[in-house]
Write a protein that holds these residues in place. Sequence first.
Motif, PDB file in Angstrom:
ATOM      1  N   LEU A 186       0.829  -1.211   0.000  1.00  0.00           N
ATOM      2  CA  LEU A 186       0.000   0.000   0.000  1.00  0.00           C
ATOM      3  C   LEU A 186       0.862   1.260   0.000  1.00  0.00           C
ATOM      4  CD1 LEU A 186      -2.869  -0.932   2.483  1.00  0.00           C
ATOM      5  CD2 LEU A 186      -3.040  -0.788   0.021  1.00  0.00           C
ATOM      6  N   ASN A 187       1.943   1.231   0.779  1.00  0.00           N
ATOM      7  CA  ASN A 187       2.861   2.376   0.812  1.00  0.00           C
ATOM      8  C   ASN A 187       3.481   2.635  -0.561  1.00  0.00           C
ATOM      9  OD1 ASN A 187       2.909   3.671   3.386  1.00  0.00           O
ATOM     10  ND2 ASN A 187       3.814   1.822   4.253  1.00  0.00           N
ATOM     11  N   LYS A 188       3.822   1.534  -1.274  1.00  0.00           N
ATOM     12  CA  LYS A 188       4.393   1.657  -2.631  1.00  0.00           C
ATOM     13  C   LYS A 188       3.377   2.272  -3.578  1.00  0.00           C
ATOM     14  CE  LYS A 188       7.694  -2.170  -2.549  1.00  0.00           C
ATOM     15  NZ  LYS A 188       7.864  -3.580  -2.926  1.00  0.00           N
ATOM     16  N   GLN A 189       2.127   1.750  -3.534  1.00  0.00           N
ATOM     17  CA  GLN A 189       1.063   2.254  -4.408  1.00  0.00           C
ATOM     18  C   GLN A 189       0.774   3.735  -4.124  1.00  0.00           C
ATOM     19  OE1 GLN A 189      -0.369   0.680  -6.893  1.00  0.00           O
ATOM     20  NE2 GLN A 189       0.528  -1.321  -6.538  1.00  0.00           N
ATOM     21  N   LEU A 190       0.775   4.082  -2.846  1.00  0.00           N
ATOM     22  CA  LEU A 190       0.522   5.466  -2.449  1.00  0.00           C
ATOM     23  C   LEU A 190       1.632   6.383  -2.961  1.00  0.00           C
ATOM     24  CD1 LEU A 190      -1.127   7.568  -0.831  1.00  0.00           C
ATOM     25  CD2 LEU A 190       0.222   6.947   1.175  1.00  0.00           C
ATOM     26  N   LYS A 191       2.880   5.923  -2.839  1.00  0.00           N
ATOM     27  CA  LYS A 191       4.039   6.708  -3.287  1.00  0.00           C
ATOM     28  C   LYS A 191       3.973   6.958  -4.789  1.00  0.00           C
ATOM     29  CE  LYS A 191       9.086   6.833  -3.026  1.00  0.00           C
ATOM     30  NZ  LYS A 191      10.309   6.055  -2.794  1.00  0.00           N
ATOM     31  N   VAL A 192       3.630   5.903  -5.562  1.00  0.00           N
ATOM     32  CA  VAL A 192       3.529   6.012  -7.033  1.00  0.00           C
ATOM     33  C   VAL A 192       2.512   7.083  -7.400  1.00  0.00           C
ATOM     34  CG1 VAL A 192       2.663   4.807  -9.104  1.00  0.00           C
ATOM     35  CG2 VAL A 192       4.303   3.669  -7.605  1.00  0.00           C
ATOM     36  N   ARG A 193       1.326   7.034  -6.763  1.00  0.00           N
ATOM     37  CA  ARG A 193       0.248   7.973  -7.091  1.00  0.00           C
ATOM     38  C   ARG A 193       0.567   9.394  -6.616  1.00  0.00           C
ATOM     39  NH1 ARG A 193      -1.213   3.178  -7.457  1.00  0.00           N
ATOM     40  NH2 ARG A 193      -3.049   2.459  -8.624  1.00  0.00           N
ATOM     41  N   THR A 194       1.171   9.500  -5.450  1.00  0.00           N
ATOM     42  CA  THR A 194       1.522  10.824  -4.916  1.00  0.00           C
ATOM     43  C   THR A 194       2.568  11.501  -5.804  1.00  0.00           C
ATOM     44  OG1 THR A 194       1.098   9.953  -2.697  1.00  0.00           O
ATOM     45  CG2 THR A 194       2.247  12.041  -2.809  1.00  0.00           C
ATOM     46  N   GLN A 195       3.524  10.707  -6.301  1.00  0.00           N
ATOM     47  CA  GLN A 195       4.556  11.271  -7.175  1.00  0.00           C
ATOM     48  C   GLN A 195       4.015  11.586  -8.566  1.00  0.00           C
ATOM     49  OE1 GLN A 195       7.712   8.340  -6.893  1.00  0.00           O
ATOM     50  NE2 GLN A 195       8.677   9.372  -5.177  1.00  0.00           N
ATOM     51  N   ALA A 196       3.052  10.775  -9.042  1.00  0.00           N
ATOM     52  CA  ALA A 196       2.502  10.968 -10.395  1.00  0.00           C
ATOM     53  C   ALA A 196       1.515  12.135 -10.467  1.00  0.00           C
ATOM     54  CB  ALA A 196       1.814   9.690 -10.857  1.00  0.00           C
ATOM     55  N   LEU A 197       0.880  12.457  -9.349  1.00  0.00           N
ATOM     56  CA  LEU A 197      -0.180  13.477  -9.345  1.00  0.00           C
ATOM     57  C   LEU A 197       0.273  14.845  -9.862  1.00  0.00           C
ATOM     58  CD1 LEU A 197      -3.178  13.867  -8.710  1.00  0.00           C
ATOM     59  CD2 LEU A 197      -2.541  14.467  -6.375  1.00  0.00           C
ATOM     60  N   PRO A 198       1.414  15.414  -9.401  1.00  0.00           N
ATOM     61  CA  PRO A 198       1.824  16.730  -9.940  1.00  0.00           C
ATOM     62  C   PRO A 198       2.059  16.695 -11.454  1.00  0.00           C
ATOM     63  CG  PRO A 198       3.097  16.173  -7.978  1.00  0.00           C
ATOM     64  CD  PRO A 198       2.342  14.945  -8.359  1.00  0.00           C
ATOM     65  N   THR A 199       2.639  15.589 -11.959  1.00  0.00           N
ATOM     66  CA  THR A 199       2.893  15.446 -13.405  1.00  0.00           C
ATOM     67  C   THR A 199       1.573  15.426 -14.162  1.00  0.00           C
ATOM     68  OG1 THR A 199       4.827  14.117 -12.825  1.00  0.00           O
ATOM     69  CG2 THR A 199       4.116  14.030 -15.117  1.00  0.00           C
ATOM     70  N   LEU A 200       0.596  14.673 -13.630  1.00  0.00           N
ATOM     71  CA  LEU A 200      -0.721  14.592 -14.266  1.00  0.00           C
ATOM     72  C   LEU A 200      -1.412  15.959 -14.274  1.00  0.00           C
ATOM     73  CD1 LEU A 200      -2.102  11.222 -12.859  1.00  0.00           C
ATOM     74  CD2 LEU A 200      -1.713  11.733 -15.265  1.00  0.00           C
ATOM     75  N   LYS A 201      -1.270  16.702 -13.181  1.00  0.00           N
ATOM     76  CA  LYS A 201      -1.885  18.030 -13.094  1.00  0.00           C
ATOM     77  C   LYS A 201      -1.257  18.987 -14.111  1.00  0.00           C
ATOM     78  CE  LYS A 201      -3.770  18.262  -8.444  1.00  0.00           C
ATOM     79  NZ  LYS A 201      -3.678  18.869  -7.121  1.00  0.00           N
ATOM     80  N   ASN A 202       0.071  18.882 -14.266  1.00  0.00           N
ATOM     81  CA  ASN A 202       0.774  19.712 -15.257  1.00  0.00           C
ATOM     82  C   ASN A 202       0.327  19.360 -16.669  1.00  0.00           C
ATOM     83  OD1 ASN A 202       2.226  21.087 -13.328  1.00  0.00           O
ATOM     84  ND2 ASN A 202       4.026  19.788 -13.480  1.00  0.00           N
ATOM     85  N   GLN A 242      -9.983  12.940 -15.373  1.00  0.00           N
ATOM     86  CA  GLN A 242     -10.576  11.797 -14.665  1.00  0.00           C
ATOM     87  C   GLN A 242      -9.524  11.091 -13.808  1.00  0.00           C
ATOM     88  OE1 GLN A 242     -12.251   9.493 -17.887  1.00  0.00           O
ATOM     89  NE2 GLN A 242     -14.223  10.521 -17.789  1.00  0.00           N
ATOM     90  N   LYS A 243      -8.306  10.939 -14.368  1.00  0.00           N
ATOM     91  CA  LYS A 243      -7.230  10.264 -13.634  1.00  0.00           C
ATOM     92  C   LYS A 243      -6.794  11.099 -12.432  1.00  0.00           C
ATOM     93  CE  LYS A 243      -3.496   7.160 -14.764  1.00  0.00           C
ATOM     94  NZ  LYS A 243      -2.589   6.666 -15.790  1.00  0.00           N
ATOM     95  N   VAL A 244      -6.696  12.421 -12.632  1.00  0.00           N
ATOM     96  CA  VAL A 244      -6.330  13.329 -11.525  1.00  0.00           C
ATOM     97  C   VAL A 244      -7.361  13.196 -10.404  1.00  0.00           C
ATOM     98  CG1 VAL A 244      -6.212  15.779 -10.838  1.00  0.00           C
ATOM     99  CG2 VAL A 244      -4.990  15.000 -12.866  1.00  0.00           C
ATOM    100  N   ASN A 245      -8.651  13.238 -10.771  1.00  0.00           N
ATOM    101  CA  ASN A 245      -9.724  13.114  -9.773  1.00  0.00           C
ATOM    102  C   ASN A 245      -9.695  11.764  -9.076  1.00  0.00           C
ATOM    103  OD1 ASN A 245     -10.680  15.684 -10.248  1.00  0.00           O
ATOM    104  ND2 ASN A 245     -12.187  15.023 -11.757  1.00  0.00           N
ATOM    105  N   LEU A 246      -9.427  10.701  -9.850  1.00  0.00           N
ATOM    106  CA  LEU A 246      -9.355   9.349  -9.281  1.00  0.00           C
ATOM    107  C   LEU A 246      -8.238   9.265  -8.253  1.00  0.00           C
ATOM    108  CD1 LEU A 246     -10.308   6.305  -9.425  1.00  0.00           C
ATOM    109  CD2 LEU A 246      -8.509   5.994 -11.128  1.00  0.00           C
ATOM    110  N   TYR A 247      -7.059   9.784  -8.618  1.00  0.00           N
ATOM    111  CA  TYR A 247      -5.913   9.755  -7.696  1.00  0.00           C
ATOM    112  C   TYR A 247      -6.164  10.631  -6.475  1.00  0.00           C
ATOM    113  CZ  TYR A 247      -2.653   7.281 -10.830  1.00  0.00           C
ATOM    114  OH  TYR A 247      -2.008   6.341 -11.593  1.00  0.00           O
ATOM    115  N   GLU A 248      -6.593  11.892  -6.751  1.00  0.00           N
ATOM    116  CA  GLU A 248      -6.682  12.905  -5.702  1.00  0.00           C
ATOM    117  C   GLU A 248      -7.840  12.660  -4.740  1.00  0.00           C
ATOM    118  OE1 GLU A 248      -5.525  17.536  -6.027  1.00  0.00           O
ATOM    119  OE2 GLU A 248      -7.267  16.925  -7.208  1.00  0.00           O
ATOM    120  N   LYS A 249      -8.999  12.270  -5.286  1.00  0.00           N
ATOM    121  CA  LYS A 249     -10.208  12.188  -4.452  1.00  0.00           C
ATOM    122  C   LYS A 249     -10.560  10.777  -4.001  1.00  0.00           C
ATOM    123  CE  LYS A 249     -12.035  16.308  -6.628  1.00  0.00           C
ATOM    124  NZ  LYS A 249     -12.922  16.864  -7.633  1.00  0.00           N
ATOM    125  N   VAL A 250     -10.019   9.771  -4.700  1.00  0.00           N
ATOM    126  CA  VAL A 250     -10.409   8.388  -4.361  1.00  0.00           C
ATOM    127  C   VAL A 250      -9.223   7.558  -3.883  1.00  0.00           C
ATOM    128  CG1 VAL A 250     -11.517   6.274  -5.216  1.00  0.00           C
ATOM    129  CG2 VAL A 250     -12.304   8.490  -6.039  1.00  0.00           C
TER     130      VAL A 250
END
Length: 203
Positions: A15-31, A151-159
């Motif tokens: 879970l920590n690995k999955q969380l790290k992947v999404r947390t790191q990917a989120l700024p790139t997706l937002k950009n 949709q991906k940003v919302n999925l990562y950020e809100k779910v």
Amino acid sequence: MAIKFQYNKTSLNNLNKQLKVRTQALPTLKNKESALRVSVIAAKAESERLLAELEMALGKYDYLAALWNEFDPGLISITDVDLSTEKVAGVKTPKLGEIHYEIKPFNAFCKPAWYADGVRILQDLTRLGIESEVYEYKSRILDFQRKKTTQKVNLYEKVQIPGYQEAIRKIKRFMEDEENLSKASSKIVKNRHAAEEEEEEEL
């Protein structure tokens, strides 16, 4: 979206690995989302500018309206359109290259003098029309990708990110409770042994 997990260290690490992947990917997706939004606006604006230019060009040649009746429409035709791809914010989009025309030979002595100009005018007008279509198509592709990215940003950020954080909290709490219970039970056992030893000494 329910996140599946087990109350153990392996599950916690995953879970920590999955969380790290999404947390790191989120700024790139937002950009990417921002870049796509800007690119959609730019492509739409360019399509509209070319259409307006086409309208202006058609208006400019209004004075030739009567002459076009004499023009042979089969004289010029489009045989091919070269399209290449260019990446915009990581998305493949079409880019207009050369437009290939077939111009049938005509006798310049028999035909009106403006025929050569008529061919050039039609080439200019068709280029504006086709280029406008290409930019319109480009804006649709970019807008579709922008929606997917949103949709991906919302999925990562809100779910997913809050879901993983909550699951990690639950596992940690469970493991802490288990550790406290284990310490408490070992203390009880230790106290019981000590009491039994005292009883034996008294006997």
